[in-house]
Design a protein around this motif. Structure first.
Motif, PDB file in Angstrom:
ATOM      1  N   ALA A  76     -32.517  20.494  16.869  1.00 49.80           N
ATOM      2  CA  ALA A  76     -31.420  19.992  17.708  1.00 49.80           C
ATOM      3  C   ALA A  76     -31.050  20.997  18.805  1.00 49.80           C
ATOM      4  O   ALA A  76     -30.454  20.635  19.818  1.00 49.80           O
ATOM      5  CB  ALA A  76     -30.193  19.688  16.849  1.00 49.80           C
ATOM      6  N   ASP A  77     -31.405  22.256  18.609  1.00 50.32           N
ATOM      7  CA  ASP A  77     -31.142  23.286  19.616  1.00 50.32           C
ATOM      8  C   ASP A  77     -32.191  23.167  20.712  1.00 50.32           C
ATOM      9  O   ASP A  77     -33.389  23.323  20.444  1.00 50.32           O
ATOM     10  CB  ASP A  77     -31.226  24.667  18.943  1.00 50.32           C
ATOM     11  CG  ASP A  77     -31.032  25.823  19.926  1.00 50.32           C
ATOM     12  OD1 ASP A  77     -30.900  25.554  21.146  1.00 50.32           O
ATOM     13  OD2 ASP A  77     -31.027  26.977  19.478  1.00 50.32           O
ATOM     14  N   PRO A  78     -31.781  22.868  21.957  1.00 48.31           N
ATOM     15  CA  PRO A  78     -32.766  22.690  23.037  1.00 48.31           C
ATOM     16  C   PRO A  78     -33.691  23.900  23.202  1.00 48.31           C
ATOM     17  O   PRO A  78     -34.843  23.762  23.599  1.00 48.31           O
ATOM     18  CB  PRO A  78     -31.913  22.496  24.291  1.00 48.31           C
ATOM     19  CG  PRO A  78     -30.527  22.227  23.832  1.00 48.31           C
ATOM     20  CD  PRO A  78     -30.394  22.730  22.435  1.00 48.31           C
ATOM     21  N   MET A  79     -33.202  25.103  22.872  1.00 50.65           N
ATOM     22  CA  MET A  79     -34.025  26.302  23.017  1.00 50.65           C
ATOM     23  C   MET A  79     -35.183  26.338  22.012  1.00 50.65           C
ATOM     24  O   MET A  79     -36.207  26.954  22.261  1.00 50.65           O
ATOM     25  CB  MET A  79     -33.167  27.562  22.822  1.00 50.65           C
ATOM     26  CG  MET A  79     -32.197  27.831  23.952  1.00 50.65           C
ATOM     27  SD  MET A  79     -33.029  28.137  25.530  1.00 50.65           S
ATOM     28  CE  MET A  79     -33.506  29.855  25.312  1.00 50.65           C
ATOM     29  N   THR A  80     -35.012  25.664  20.884  1.00 49.36           N
ATOM     30  CA  THR A  80     -36.082  25.625  19.880  1.00 49.36           C
ATOM     31  C   THR A  80     -37.316  24.943  20.460  1.00 49.36           C
ATOM     32  O   THR A  80     -38.431  25.416  20.338  1.00 49.36           O
ATOM     33  CB  THR A  80     -35.615  24.865  18.617  1.00 49.36           C
ATOM     34  OG1 THR A  80     -34.558  25.608  18.021  1.00 49.36           O
ATOM     35  CG2 THR A  80     -36.739  24.692  17.611  1.00 49.36           C
ATOM     36  N   GLN A  81     -37.081  23.806  21.098  1.00 50.08           N
ATOM     37  CA  GLN A  81     -38.188  23.014  21.629  1.00 50.08           C
ATOM     38  C   GLN A  81     -38.774  23.638  22.886  1.00 50.08           C
ATOM     39  O   GLN A  81     -39.981  23.703  23.043  1.00 50.08           O
ATOM     40  CB  GLN A  81     -37.696  21.588  21.949  1.00 50.08           C
ATOM     41  CG  GLN A  81     -37.118  20.858  20.766  1.00 50.08           C
ATOM     42  CD  GLN A  81     -38.165  20.484  19.747  1.00 50.08           C
ATOM     43  OE1 GLN A  81     -39.340  20.786  19.907  1.00 50.08           O
ATOM     44  NE2 GLN A  81     -37.739  19.844  18.671  1.00 50.08           N
ATOM     45  N   ASP A  82     -37.892  24.082  23.787  1.00 51.69           N
ATOM     46  CA  ASP A  82     -38.357  24.570  25.085  1.00 51.69           C
ATOM     47  C   ASP A  82     -37.394  25.617  25.636  1.00 51.69           C
ATOM     48  O   ASP A  82     -36.327  25.289  26.146  1.00 51.69           O
ATOM     49  CB  ASP A  82     -38.504  23.396  26.059  1.00 51.69           C
ATOM     50  CG  ASP A  82     -38.918  23.846  27.452  1.00 51.69           C
ATOM     51  OD1 ASP A  82     -39.469  24.958  27.571  1.00 51.69           O
ATOM     52  OD2 ASP A  82     -38.694  23.085  28.404  1.00 51.69           O
ATOM     53  N   GLN A  83     -37.808  26.882  25.553  1.00 48.73           N
ATOM     54  CA  GLN A  83     -36.955  27.973  26.045  1.00 48.73           C
ATOM     55  C   GLN A  83     -36.743  27.907  27.557  1.00 48.73           C
ATOM     56  O   GLN A  83     -35.740  28.392  28.066  1.00 48.73           O
ATOM     57  CB  GLN A  83     -37.588  29.324  25.693  1.00 48.73           C
ATOM     58  CG  GLN A  83     -37.742  29.577  24.207  1.00 48.73           C
ATOM     59  CD  GLN A  83     -38.329  30.952  23.948  1.00 48.73           C
ATOM     60  OE1 GLN A  83     -37.688  31.958  24.185  1.00 48.73           O
ATOM     61  NE2 GLN A  83     -39.575  30.987  23.485  1.00 48.73           N
ATOM     62  N   TRP A  84     -37.703  27.339  28.264  1.00 48.79           N
ATOM     63  CA  TRP A  84     -37.595  27.280  29.733  1.00 48.79           C
ATOM     64  C   TRP A  84     -36.670  26.162  30.213  1.00 48.79           C
ATOM     65  O   TRP A  84     -36.091  26.264  31.287  1.00 48.79           O
ATOM     66  CB  TRP A  84     -38.975  27.063  30.357  1.00 48.79           C
ATOM     67  CG  TRP A  84     -39.892  28.238  30.299  1.00 48.79           C
ATOM     68  CD1 TRP A  84     -39.564  29.540  30.030  1.00 48.79           C
ATOM     69  CD2 TRP A  84     -41.304  28.220  30.522  1.00 48.79           C
ATOM     70  NE1 TRP A  84     -40.688  30.324  30.081  1.00 48.79           N
ATOM     71  CE2 TRP A  84     -41.770  29.539  30.372  1.00 48.79           C
ATOM     72  CE3 TRP A  84     -42.218  27.217  30.831  1.00 48.79           C
ATOM     73  CZ2 TRP A  84     -43.116  29.884  30.534  1.00 48.79           C
ATOM     74  CZ3 TRP A  84     -43.556  27.552  30.992  1.00 48.79           C
ATOM     75  CH2 TRP A  84     -43.995  28.881  30.838  1.00 48.79           C
ATOM     76  N   GLY A  85     -36.627  25.067  29.456  1.00 47.17           N
ATOM     77  CA  GLY A  85     -35.865  23.904  29.912  1.00 47.17           C
ATOM     78  C   GLY A  85     -36.597  23.074  30.946  1.00 47.17           C
ATOM     79  O   GLY A  85     -36.000  22.231  31.616  1.00 47.17           O
ATOM     80  N   THR A  86     -37.913  23.286  31.095  1.00 49.89           N
ATOM     81  CA  THR A  86     -38.683  22.557  32.112  1.00 49.89           C
ATOM     82  C   THR A  86     -39.273  21.251  31.569  1.00 49.89           C
ATOM     83  O   THR A  86     -39.587  20.343  32.330  1.00 49.89           O
ATOM     84  CB  THR A  86     -39.840  23.424  32.635  1.00 49.89           C
ATOM     85  OG1 THR A  86     -40.548  23.976  31.512  1.00 49.89           O
ATOM     86  CG2 THR A  86     -39.331  24.553  33.498  1.00 49.89           C
ATOM     87  N   ALA A  87     -39.447  21.166  30.236  1.00 47.00           N
ATOM     88  CA  ALA A  87     -40.014  19.948  29.636  1.00 47.00           C
ATOM     89  C   ALA A  87     -38.882  18.967  29.364  1.00 47.00           C
ATOM     90  O   ALA A  87     -37.739  19.368  29.142  1.00 47.00           O
ATOM     91  CB  ALA A  87     -40.731  20.288  28.337  1.00 47.00           C
ATOM     92  N   ASP A  88     -39.201  17.683  29.367  1.00 47.75           N
ATOM     93  CA  ASP A  88     -38.195  16.694  28.971  1.00 47.75           C
ATOM     94  C   ASP A  88     -37.762  17.001  27.545  1.00 47.75           C
ATOM     95  O   ASP A  88     -38.569  17.480  26.750  1.00 47.75           O
ATOM     96  CB  ASP A  88     -38.787  15.279  29.004  1.00 47.75           C
ATOM     97  CG  ASP A  88     -39.101  14.839  30.427  1.00 47.75           C
ATOM     98  OD1 ASP A  88     -38.399  15.297  31.348  1.00 47.75           O
ATOM     99  OD2 ASP A  88     -40.050  14.054  30.605  1.00 47.75           O
ATOM    100  N   PRO A  89     -36.509  16.711  27.185  1.00 47.25           N
ATOM    101  CA  PRO A  89     -36.084  16.929  25.802  1.00 47.25           C
ATOM    102  C   PRO A  89     -36.967  16.132  24.840  1.00 47.25           C
ATOM    103  O   PRO A  89     -37.416  15.034  25.177  1.00 47.25           O
ATOM    104  CB  PRO A  89     -34.646  16.402  25.783  1.00 47.25           C
ATOM    105  CG  PRO A  89     -34.202  16.396  27.198  1.00 47.25           C
ATOM    106  CD  PRO A  89     -35.433  16.168  28.027  1.00 47.25           C
TER     107      PRO A  89
END
Length: 315
Positions: free
Chosen positions: A279-292
């Motif tokens: 649920a933490d967006p940083m887990t999936q993508d630290q950059w924030g460039t990919a779609d959630p």
């Protein structure tokens, strides 16, 4: 550095896929994905990475049914191969073949067995290496196969199998409040993971990942595959677990393939696995460039139910 596997398993060698659209797949892996076809046999294509001494990293087999044929891991010696085969057989694991000379490209000495989910696994030593080279700056082709991720409907049972029988160690896990444990990253050497297990509705291939030379080559490769009109599932981004970059695409058969780079290497045996909340967006993508990460994205990697469960491939 003592990240050694207790049963002498050294690394991921190759992932073998059976595909109905054989010619389309060969073209995709050679012309778009950047692998080198090093040999063919009747209805078989052996594909290598230019930067790795591994004889081949993907084998395609022409077949009516799409399936995972097998996952192959290297072993440090023929002695280790024999010892592991004896141990597995004595513990009731079904061997598909006894240790012996391999008939596939590069030869070697090995055996096959079914894992707890019915995948065919090969363990081999003494496979001939191939001439390889350093990948140059700006060259956006895979250097080596990085890891394989498999769907399982009970990832803790599968994790326990790989820990108990094959000496894999847990590096990190992904977790969700609603679903519980979602992914286990497993290692057999100092790479963060060579194998990962994803919670899915059935046994199937989740994705196979290829390491690129660096960030620039990773982005150039991602762009080339996008321009070729291949469906991008997710990325580019950077995961937290393993700290590696990711761009996921669907190959023509619907298997997910990943370009990655900078996968973490563990410096010490005193590694304590972390559990990351998806649920933490940083887990999936630290950059924030990919779609959630969405249900739609997740479903793409569930893949079709594997038709090769507890059925050894013909070759």
């Amino acid at each position: 550095m003592s990240q050694k596997n207790e049963f002498g398993i050294t690394h991921l060698r190759h992932v073998d896929l059976a595909v109905p659209d054989y010619d389309t797949q060969r073209t995709f892996y050679k012309d778009t994905w950047g692998l080198t076809e090093v040999g063919t046999d009747s209805g078989l294509s052996y594909l290598a990475t230019e930067g790795s001494p591994e004889q081949y990293v993907v084998r395609l087999r022409k077949a009516a049914d799409k399936r995972l044929d097998l996952i192959a891991f290297g072993a440090e010696s023929a002695t280790a191969v024999d010892a592991l085969a004896t141990r597995l057989a004595s513990q009731g694991i079904q061997l598909v073949s006894q240790p012996g000379k391999l008939q596939t490209a590069g030869g070697g000495y090995g055996f096959r067995f079914f894992d707890v989910d019915g995948r065919t696994i090969e363990i081999s030593s003494d496979v001939a290496t191939r001439q390889h080279r350093a990948i140059e700056e700006g060259e956006a082709i895979p250097v080596r196969i990085s890891h394989a991720v498999m769907n399982s409907n009970d990832i803790n049972k599968t994790r326990e199998f790989y820990e108990t029988y094959l000496g894999f160690k847990l590096t990190d896990s992904l977790w969700s409040q609603h679903m519980g444990e979602m992914m286990h990253f497993m290692r057999c050497n100092d790479w963060h993971h060579s194998l990962a297990l994803a919670q899915g509705p059935h046994t199937s291939v989740h994705h196979v990942s290829f390491e690129m030379r660096g960030l620039d080559e990773y982005m150039r490769g991602t762009g080339r595959v996008m321009r070729a009109g291949i469906k991008k599932v997710w990325g580019p981004g950077r995961h937290k677990a393993g700290n590696n970059t990711f761009s996921y695409f669907l190959d023509p058969s619907g298997n997910t393939m990943e370009y990655t780079t900078e996968l973490e290497r563990l410096e010490t045996d005193q590694w304590h696995p972390s559990v990351y909340d998806i649920a933490d967006p940083m887990t999936q993508d630290q950059w924030g460039t990919a779609d959630p990460m969405s249900e739609l994205i997740a479903k793409e990697s569930f893949n079709d139910k594997d038709r090769g469960i507890f059925v050894a491939p013909p070759v």
